[in-house]
Design an enzyme around this catalytic site. Sequence first.
Site, PDB file in Angstrom:
ATOM      1  CG  ASN A   1       2.719  -2.676   6.481  1.00  0.00           C
ATOM      2  OD1 ASN A   1       3.452  -3.480   7.040  1.00  0.00           O
ATOM      3  ND2 ASN A   1       2.979  -2.180   5.281  1.00  0.00           N
TER       4      ASN A   1
ATOM      5  CG  HIS B   1       3.280  -2.297   0.886  1.00  0.00           C
ATOM      6  ND1 HIS B   1       4.237  -1.335   0.630  1.00  0.00           N
ATOM      7  CD2 HIS B   1       2.412  -1.747   1.773  1.00  0.00           C
ATOM      8  CE1 HIS B   1       3.970  -0.254   1.342  1.00  0.00           C
ATOM      9  NE2 HIS B   1       2.862  -0.472   2.042  1.00  0.00           N
TER      10      HIS B   1
ATOM     11  CB  SER C   1       0.062   9.745   4.396  1.00  0.00           C
ATOM     12  OG  SER C   1       1.383   9.571   3.936  1.00  0.00           O
TER      13      SER C   1
ATOM     14  CD  GLU D   1       7.084   0.422   2.099  1.00  0.00           C
ATOM     15  OE1 GLU D   1       6.751   1.540   2.528  1.00  0.00           O
ATOM     16  OE2 GLU D   1       7.035  -0.603   2.802  1.00  0.00           O
TER      17      GLU D   1
END
Length: 252
Positions: free
Chosen positions: A10, A96, A214, A98
């Site tokens: 992404n 997502h 991460s 965000e």
Amino acid sequence: MARAKLIVGNWKMYTNAKSSVELAQAVAEGLKDNTQVMVGVCPPFPWLTKVSEAIKGSKLEVGAQNFYPAKEGAFTGEVSPGMLKEAGCTFSIVGHSERRHTLLEPDLLLNRKVKAGIAAGLGIIFCVGELLSEREAGHTEAVLEFQIAAGLAGLTAEQLKLVTIAYEPVWAIGTGKVATPQQAQEVHAFIRKFIAKQFGETVAQSLLIQYGGSVKPDNAAEILKQPDVDGALVGGASLKTDSFLAIVKAAY
């Protein structure tokens, strides 16, 4: 049941016209001998067509980061699933963290997106995950149950074949914190059991569940070898060819 592994990069709001094509071509070149892992990248909207054309015929798939759930209309600034397909996309991310927490997209809208994407023939990577405060309060499972039930409401078992779930603990995105392999496995196993309750055991066993949060070359192998972790949704590490391909290789 042996499931395929799916690694997706992404790119978020990074790259420019030149670097997006160079990155995609380098990744595609690195996948020439890959026969084991499905791999995709999600560039920003303006570069989708350029990237799709640059890697045509390769083993790399191109996806989008988002879309609006309508075929067309007066929706300024939005793009439709059909536009994405015409730009060369075979799938898109939906929900997502965000978009949920920064852009405040509600579950009802995400459900409409999932349905619209599937109706257009797009594969969907549906993201779910809890905030740090929710995990610390012991609400991880309740949050995931709600997000999955709301986001996939009204889907049939047949439609779910176009869906991959990405578990992305919000507290581990871009923070350097990572769920331990055991934590990831526990949550992925919980998600699979919940899907079995909703759609049946056969569907649950074939569903791909990615981990996102991460993921880097140095932690990917341990996470990806967990029995219910079927791949990774990769953020920052997908912006460098070497690190992204190292994660792909960790999935072999």
